[in-house]
Write a protein that holds these residues in place. Sequence first.
Motif, PDB file in Angstrom:
ATOM      1  N   TYR A  12     -13.150   3.831   1.312  1.00  0.00           N
ATOM      2  CA  TYR A  12     -13.938   2.598   1.225  1.00  0.00           C
ATOM      3  C   TYR A  12     -14.937   2.463   2.370  1.00  0.00           C
ATOM      4  O   TYR A  12     -15.885   1.675   2.279  1.00  0.00           O
ATOM      5  CB  TYR A  12     -13.008   1.388   1.151  1.00  0.00           C
ATOM      6  N   GLU A  17     -18.782   0.015  -3.640  1.00  0.00           N
ATOM      7  CA  GLU A  17     -17.880  -0.430  -4.708  1.00  0.00           C
ATOM      8  C   GLU A  17     -18.100   0.350  -6.001  1.00  0.00           C
ATOM      9  O   GLU A  17     -17.144   0.730  -6.682  1.00  0.00           O
ATOM     10  CB  GLU A  17     -18.116  -1.922  -4.958  1.00  0.00           C
ATOM     11  N   ALA A  18     -19.344   0.604  -6.372  1.00  0.00           N
ATOM     12  CA  ALA A  18     -19.665   1.267  -7.638  1.00  0.00           C
ATOM     13  C   ALA A  18     -19.799   2.776  -7.494  1.00  0.00           C
ATOM     14  O   ALA A  18     -20.263   3.454  -8.413  1.00  0.00           O
ATOM     15  CB  ALA A  18     -20.946   0.683  -8.216  1.00  0.00           C
ATOM     16  N   PHE A  23     -14.287   2.463 -10.694  1.00  0.00           N
ATOM     17  CA  PHE A  23     -15.046   1.212 -10.764  1.00  0.00           C
ATOM     18  C   PHE A  23     -15.182   0.725 -12.201  1.00  0.00           C
ATOM     19  O   PHE A  23     -15.476   1.490 -13.116  1.00  0.00           O
ATOM     20  CB  PHE A  23     -16.443   1.403 -10.167  1.00  0.00           C
ATOM     21  N   GLN A  24     -14.974  -0.588 -12.375  1.00  0.00           N
ATOM     22  CA  GLN A  24     -15.201  -1.253 -13.658  1.00  0.00           C
ATOM     23  C   GLN A  24     -16.049  -2.501 -13.406  1.00  0.00           C
ATOM     24  O   GLN A  24     -15.681  -3.355 -12.594  1.00  0.00           O
ATOM     25  CB  GLN A  24     -13.890  -1.719 -14.290  1.00  0.00           C
ATOM     26  N   SER A  53     -11.614  -4.206  -6.519  1.00  0.00           N
ATOM     27  CA  SER A  53     -11.694  -4.438  -7.963  1.00  0.00           C
ATOM     28  C   SER A  53     -12.210  -5.838  -8.286  1.00  0.00           C
ATOM     29  O   SER A  53     -11.976  -6.803  -7.546  1.00  0.00           O
ATOM     30  CB  SER A  53     -10.308  -4.256  -8.582  1.00  0.00           C
ATOM     31  N   ARG A  54     -12.862  -5.939  -9.437  1.00  0.00           N
ATOM     32  CA  ARG A  54     -13.395  -7.223  -9.896  1.00  0.00           C
ATOM     33  C   ARG A  54     -12.399  -8.003 -10.759  1.00  0.00           C
ATOM     34  O   ARG A  54     -12.760  -9.033 -11.330  1.00  0.00           O
ATOM     35  CB  ARG A  54     -14.701  -6.997 -10.648  1.00  0.00           C
ATOM     36  N   THR A 188     -16.673   6.744 -15.929  1.00  0.00           N
ATOM     37  CA  THR A 188     -16.960   6.580 -14.503  1.00  0.00           C
ATOM     38  C   THR A 188     -18.437   6.228 -14.304  1.00  0.00           C
ATOM     39  O   THR A 188     -19.250   6.360 -15.235  1.00  0.00           O
ATOM     40  CB  THR A 188     -16.652   7.873 -13.733  1.00  0.00           C
TER      41      THR A 188
END
Length: 205
Positions: A12, A17-18, A23-24, A53-54, A188
């Motif tokens: 990290y 993040e992406a 990643f979603q 995560s979102r 991905t």
Amino acid sequence: MSDRTTHWQNVYATKGEAEVSWFQGSPAISLEMIRAASPDQNAAIIDIGGGASRLVDGLLQDGYLDLAVLDLAANALDAARRRIGAAASAVDWIVADATTWQPAKAYDVWHDRAAFHFLTDPRDRAAYVERLRSAVAAGGHVIIATFAPDGPEKCSGLPVQRHDSASLSSELGPEFELIETRSDIHRTPWQATQAFQFSRFFRKV
């Protein structure tokens, strides 16, 4: 700091993040399964290995009031807090290893997308399940998503233990009843595909 913690802190620290394979933009299946497990907005929900995560964003938008996110990497949780802004103060952010963490309360829903499959040592899996059993009371739900048997053998440079609903049932034990399982092909950020399975269990006793 354990080797596992160091690895994820480095991930990290060096990737956005992406820029990670898991990643979603919208964790649709996780949200659907949590809503099915516990439509009560007062339900205590914990996201294991949630990182940046979102999912927590979606749960906050759904109006859930008792949320926790646990991850080894403090910088991943910091990224999620910054993204969410003021609403992050309503979330319990826990920096811990799920194999050694001591839960301080009971949860109605335990969610884990892509953390358990990194536990390739049976002793680590047993330690994880011990914490899960102490954190999820009878009547609670457990949602675990992993690479499916035909999914990748490695992720983030680490080997993984792939699962299906039967192997997860064996790991959790007879007090956990399989309620539903779903297959998913995750794409991905660089358009590779990964076969996942999502399994939801109900704790009977």
